[in-house]
Design a protein around this motif. Structure first.
Motif, PDB file in Angstrom:
ATOM      1  N   GLU A 129     -25.162 -24.189  -1.221  1.00  0.00           N
ATOM      2  CA  GLU A 129     -24.121 -23.285  -1.717  1.00  0.00           C
ATOM      3  C   GLU A 129     -24.082 -23.273  -3.244  1.00  0.00           C
ATOM      4  O   GLU A 129     -23.918 -22.218  -3.859  1.00  0.00           O
ATOM      5  CB  GLU A 129     -22.764 -23.715  -1.157  1.00  0.00           C
ATOM      6  CG  GLU A 129     -22.603 -23.442   0.331  1.00  0.00           C
ATOM      7  CD  GLU A 129     -21.314 -24.004   0.886  1.00  0.00           C
ATOM      8  OE1 GLU A 129     -20.684 -23.341   1.722  1.00  0.00           O
ATOM      9  OE2 GLU A 129     -20.938 -25.123   0.496  1.00  0.00           O
ATOM     10  N   ALA A 130     -24.236 -24.438  -3.862  1.00  0.00           N
ATOM     11  CA  ALA A 130     -24.231 -24.498  -5.320  1.00  0.00           C
ATOM     12  C   ALA A 130     -25.395 -23.712  -5.907  1.00  0.00           C
ATOM     13  O   ALA A 130     -25.234 -22.977  -6.900  1.00  0.00           O
ATOM     14  CB  ALA A 130     -24.287 -25.953  -5.787  1.00  0.00           C
ATOM     15  N   ARG A 131     -26.572 -23.846  -5.298  1.00  0.00           N
ATOM     16  CA  ARG A 131     -27.723 -23.078  -5.781  1.00  0.00           C
ATOM     17  C   ARG A 131     -27.534 -21.590  -5.537  1.00  0.00           C
ATOM     18  O   ARG A 131     -27.943 -20.760  -6.354  1.00  0.00           O
ATOM     19  CB  ARG A 131     -28.992 -23.575  -5.084  1.00  0.00           C
ATOM     20  CG  ARG A 131     -29.397 -24.980  -5.478  1.00  0.00           C
ATOM     21  CD  ARG A 131     -30.632 -25.426  -4.741  1.00  0.00           C
ATOM     22  NE  ARG A 131     -31.787 -24.613  -5.101  1.00  0.00           N
ATOM     23  CZ  ARG A 131     -32.978 -24.736  -4.512  1.00  0.00           C
ATOM     24  NH1 ARG A 131     -33.147 -25.619  -3.551  1.00  0.00           N
ATOM     25  NH2 ARG A 131     -33.976 -23.971  -4.879  1.00  0.00           N
ATOM     26  N   GLN A 132     -26.918 -21.243  -4.428  1.00  0.00           N
ATOM     27  CA  GLN A 132     -26.657 -19.840  -4.127  1.00  0.00           C
ATOM     28  C   GLN A 132     -25.747 -19.223  -5.197  1.00  0.00           C
ATOM     29  O   GLN A 132     -26.007 -18.113  -5.695  1.00  0.00           O
ATOM     30  CB  GLN A 132     -26.010 -19.742  -2.747  1.00  0.00           C
ATOM     31  CG  GLN A 132     -25.919 -18.337  -2.183  1.00  0.00           C
ATOM     32  CD  GLN A 132     -25.350 -18.339  -0.768  1.00  0.00           C
ATOM     33  OE1 GLN A 132     -24.539 -19.201  -0.428  1.00  0.00           O
ATOM     34  NE2 GLN A 132     -25.750 -17.394   0.040  1.00  0.00           N
ATOM     35  N   ILE A 133     -24.690 -19.935  -5.569  1.00  0.00           N
ATOM     36  CA  ILE A 133     -23.794 -19.441  -6.612  1.00  0.00           C
ATOM     37  C   ILE A 133     -24.529 -19.340  -7.949  1.00  0.00           C
ATOM     38  O   ILE A 133     -24.382 -18.352  -8.688  1.00  0.00           O
ATOM     39  CB  ILE A 133     -22.571 -20.369  -6.733  1.00  0.00           C
ATOM     40  CG1 ILE A 133     -21.716 -20.288  -5.456  1.00  0.00           C
ATOM     41  CG2 ILE A 133     -21.723 -19.999  -7.950  1.00  0.00           C
ATOM     42  CD1 ILE A 133     -20.660 -21.374  -5.360  1.00  0.00           C
ATOM     43  N   ARG A 134     -25.305 -20.356  -8.281  1.00  0.00           N
ATOM     44  CA  ARG A 134     -26.054 -20.328  -9.542  1.00  0.00           C
ATOM     45  C   ARG A 134     -27.004 -19.140  -9.589  1.00  0.00           C
ATOM     46  O   ARG A 134     -27.081 -18.431 -10.603  1.00  0.00           O
ATOM     47  CB  ARG A 134     -26.856 -21.629  -9.709  1.00  0.00           C
ATOM     48  CG  ARG A 134     -27.589 -21.727 -11.051  1.00  0.00           C
ATOM     49  CD  ARG A 134     -28.472 -22.953 -11.098  1.00  0.00           C
ATOM     50  NE  ARG A 134     -29.599 -22.859 -10.195  1.00  0.00           N
ATOM     51  CZ  ARG A 134     -30.434 -23.849  -9.917  1.00  0.00           C
ATOM     52  NH1 ARG A 134     -30.238 -25.043 -10.452  1.00  0.00           N
ATOM     53  NH2 ARG A 134     -31.443 -23.679  -9.095  1.00  0.00           N
ATOM     54  N   HIS A 135     -27.718 -18.877  -8.498  1.00  0.00           N
ATOM     55  CA  HIS A 135     -28.631 -17.744  -8.452  1.00  0.00           C
ATOM     56  C   HIS A 135     -27.877 -16.430  -8.651  1.00  0.00           C
ATOM     57  O   HIS A 135     -28.327 -15.552  -9.393  1.00  0.00           O
ATOM     58  CB  HIS A 135     -29.379 -17.711  -7.112  1.00  0.00           C
ATOM     59  CG  HIS A 135     -30.374 -18.824  -6.966  1.00  0.00           C
ATOM     60  ND1 HIS A 135     -30.768 -19.315  -5.739  1.00  0.00           N
ATOM     61  CD2 HIS A 135     -31.043 -19.551  -7.880  1.00  0.00           C
ATOM     62  CE1 HIS A 135     -31.647 -20.280  -5.916  1.00  0.00           C
ATOM     63  NE2 HIS A 135     -31.827 -20.445  -7.200  1.00  0.00           N
ATOM     64  N   ARG A 136     -26.742 -16.295  -7.991  1.00  0.00           N
ATOM     65  CA  ARG A 136     -25.984 -15.051  -8.111  1.00  0.00           C
ATOM     66  C   ARG A 136     -25.480 -14.847  -9.539  1.00  0.00           C
ATOM     67  O   ARG A 136     -25.521 -13.737 -10.073  1.00  0.00           O
ATOM     68  CB  ARG A 136     -24.826 -15.052  -7.123  1.00  0.00           C
ATOM     69  CG  ARG A 136     -25.267 -14.898  -5.680  1.00  0.00           C
ATOM     70  CD  ARG A 136     -24.098 -14.886  -4.710  1.00  0.00           C
ATOM     71  NE  ARG A 136     -24.573 -14.711  -3.339  1.00  0.00           N
ATOM     72  CZ  ARG A 136     -23.796 -14.652  -2.275  1.00  0.00           C
ATOM     73  NH1 ARG A 136     -22.474 -14.766  -2.422  1.00  0.00           N
ATOM     74  NH2 ARG A 136     -24.300 -14.487  -1.072  1.00  0.00           N
ATOM     75  N   LEU A 137     -24.975 -15.916 -10.134  1.00  0.00           N
ATOM     76  CA  LEU A 137     -24.491 -15.815 -11.507  1.00  0.00           C
ATOM     77  C   LEU A 137     -25.606 -15.403 -12.471  1.00  0.00           C
ATOM     78  O   LEU A 137     -25.458 -14.458 -13.254  1.00  0.00           O
ATOM     79  CB  LEU A 137     -23.904 -17.159 -11.949  1.00  0.00           C
ATOM     80  CG  LEU A 137     -22.485 -17.499 -11.520  1.00  0.00           C
ATOM     81  CD1 LEU A 137     -22.168 -18.955 -11.878  1.00  0.00           C
ATOM     82  CD2 LEU A 137     -21.492 -16.558 -12.198  1.00  0.00           C
ATOM     83  N   LEU A 138     -26.715 -16.138 -12.427  1.00  0.00           N
ATOM     84  CA  LEU A 138     -27.798 -15.875 -13.363  1.00  0.00           C
ATOM     85  C   LEU A 138     -28.457 -14.527 -13.097  1.00  0.00           C
ATOM     86  O   LEU A 138     -28.807 -13.792 -14.030  1.00  0.00           O
ATOM     87  CB  LEU A 138     -28.835 -17.003 -13.294  1.00  0.00           C
ATOM     88  CG  LEU A 138     -28.315 -18.407 -13.650  1.00  0.00           C
ATOM     89  CD1 LEU A 138     -29.433 -19.430 -13.520  1.00  0.00           C
ATOM     90  CD2 LEU A 138     -27.718 -18.432 -15.043  1.00  0.00           C
ATOM     91  N   LEU A 139     -28.626 -14.192 -11.823  1.00  0.00           N
ATOM     92  CA  LEU A 139     -29.248 -12.919 -11.485  1.00  0.00           C
ATOM     93  C   LEU A 139     -28.368 -11.748 -11.914  1.00  0.00           C
ATOM     94  O   LEU A 139     -28.875 -10.700 -12.334  1.00  0.00           O
ATOM     95  CB  LEU A 139     -29.511 -12.856  -9.987  1.00  0.00           C
ATOM     96  CG  LEU A 139     -30.345 -11.663  -9.481  1.00  0.00           C
ATOM     97  CD1 LEU A 139     -31.702 -11.642 -10.163  1.00  0.00           C
ATOM     98  CD2 LEU A 139     -30.503 -11.740  -7.973  1.00  0.00           C
ATOM     99  N   ALA A 140     -27.051 -11.927 -11.845  1.00  0.00           N
ATOM    100  CA  ALA A 140     -26.145 -10.867 -12.284  1.00  0.00           C
ATOM    101  C   ALA A 140     -26.354 -10.547 -13.754  1.00  0.00           C
ATOM    102  O   ALA A 140     -26.350  -9.368 -14.161  1.00  0.00           O
ATOM    103  CB  ALA A 140     -24.698 -11.285 -12.029  1.00  0.00           C
TER     104      ALA A 140
END
Length: 431
Positions: A129-140
């Motif tokens: 979940e932490a990596r999922q949030i990080r990916h979404r933030l950075l990809l945004a």
């Protein structure tokens, strides 16, 4: 004479503390966990905001317990308990016998009947979940840099954190600092006025378990660094690219859930009536009421303090309970001695808000600001599983403090397609 066999379900703070207390004794101990690693959840928000990598806050369980010759580690998922036959049931059909059972399975986020929201608004209970949030933030940010549409840029650069407890406050502050730094240093076509961080709380104030003055300090600091706080606001619906609250839809690039937790399904496994938040009622010695030779601790247990109030779901509670229960069972099984009831020693409650800003509640006195932040850092480094992790995290924090750089800003290119799907193309949906 056959050794007594203790099975511990869960290798979190409580389970590991209990196992270590039983280590190298004349008792057979088996630790079962669905993951192969333990996890320092209080720092998962730093993995989600690219300050630390997953390896900094986790370690293989086998490595942690390798020095104890009487402890066996099994990776498996428990889906039932046969209390009459004294066996735990694993998802692959295997059965594991026990003489005494310790349930330390922790908690998970409560979506209050809307489990479908989990995919769109992950919480912070696992590395995934932490990596999922990080990916979404950075990809945004990467997608916003390429976009030529101002409304789309603003959507992508809008993050919503649901829940004003310590996790929500920590995430809001960290995302605000991360976004402000990246816009100033790395993304030429983006501006600070396009970037929004919203902290949404259904109650009348954030950090509701803290004293009012600390709650007010946190709110003032977050507002000062650009976080928009929405109090008395309940979430009504969540979709991949937007969230509905107060009767209106808000487009968003990243949504994070931190609005409440519930215990693991241990009460269902045992067929007992759960207490508040699904926790297992236990007696003063942490034995599950009505289930002989079964104990519970940490977030799973509904243990009461001297005033009859439930102990909070905190790491320090779980660790103290684990240490107590391990020593108590060792004394009882090996010498027949009964230990006195468990007594929680409150060492304070803390939450970090941002750079040089934290709050610490010691009961009679309160601490906030830079000194609280420094003390928060010391406590969290000390709680890490071993010296190696303490050293690595300390070095990274010092480097980040001096440079403001975050070293874990990596996007998994293989996961881009399903981590952050494009907005739903439905012209008939309400706006």
């Amino acid at each position: 004479m056959t050794k007594p066999q203790i099975v511990i379900i869960g290798a979190g703070f409580g389970g590991l503390a209990c196992a270590k207390a039983l280590g190298n004794s004349d008792i057979g101990v088996t630790v079962v966990d669905r993951r192969n690693h333990n996890l320092f959840q209080p720092l998962l928000y730093q993995v989600a905001t690219a300050a630390l990598s997953p390896a900094d806050v986790s370690e293989p369980i086998r490595r942690t317990l390798a020095r104890y010759g009487n402890i066996r580690v099994l990776m498996g998922e428990v889906n039932g308990i046969d209390s009459e036959g004294r066996e735990i049931l694993l998802s692959d059909g295997a059965r594991l016998p026990y003489d005494s059972l310790i349930i330390a399975t922790g908690s998970e986020y409560n979506y209050f009947g809307h489990d479908e929201w989990h995919h769109h608004a992950p919480g912070l209970k696992s590395v995934h979940e932490a990596r999922q949030i990080r990916h979404r933030l950075l990809l945004a940010f990467e997608q916003a840099e390429r976009s030529t549409d101002d409304a789309e840029k603003r959507r992508l650069l809008t993050s919503v954190i649901v829940g004003g407890g310590p996790t929500g406050v920590e995430m809001a502050g960290a995302i605000s600092e991360l976004g402000s730094f990246m816009i100033a240093k790395d993304f030429d076509s983006l501006s600070r006025d396009q970037f929004r961080v919203l902290l949404v709380e259904a109650g009348p104030r954030i950090l509701a378990t803290f004293p009012q003055d600390l709650s007010d300090y946190a709110a003032n600091y977050l507002t000062r660094i650009g976080v928009e706080i929405h109090l008395n606001t309940a979430v009504q619906d969540i979709e991949p690219d937007r969230i509905r609250m107060a009767g209106e839809w808000l487009p968003a690039g990243c949504i994070v859930w931190g609005a409440g937790v519930k215990a693991s399904p241990a009460a269902r496994w045992l067929g007992v009536e759960p207490g508040p938040a699904g926790r297992l009622p236990v007696d003063p010695r942490l034995a599950v009421i009505g289930r002989p030779n079964i104990y519970a601790l940490g977030d799973t247990a509904l243990a009461l303090d001297a005033d009859g109030k439930p102990l909070p779901a905190l790491a320090q509670v779980a660790k103290q309970q684990g240490l107590y229960l391990g020593n108590a069972l060792k004394a009882e099984l090996l010498t027949g001695a009964k230990s006195p009831p468990f007594v929680f020693q409150n060492r304070g409650n803390t939450a970090v808000i941002g750079r040089n800003a934290a709050v610490f509640d010691f009961g009679r006195w309160h601490l906030k600001g830079r000194l609280a932040w420094f003390l928060w850092a010391i406590v969290h480094v000390w709680l890490l599983v071993n010296f190696e992790k303490r050293l690595l995290v300390s070095i990274q924090w010092l480097w980040r403090y001096a440079t403001r750089q975050r070293g874990a800003r990596l996007i998994d290119e293989d996961a881009v397609g399903h981590i952050m799907p494009p907005p739903a193309a439905d012209p008939q949906r309400p706006h």
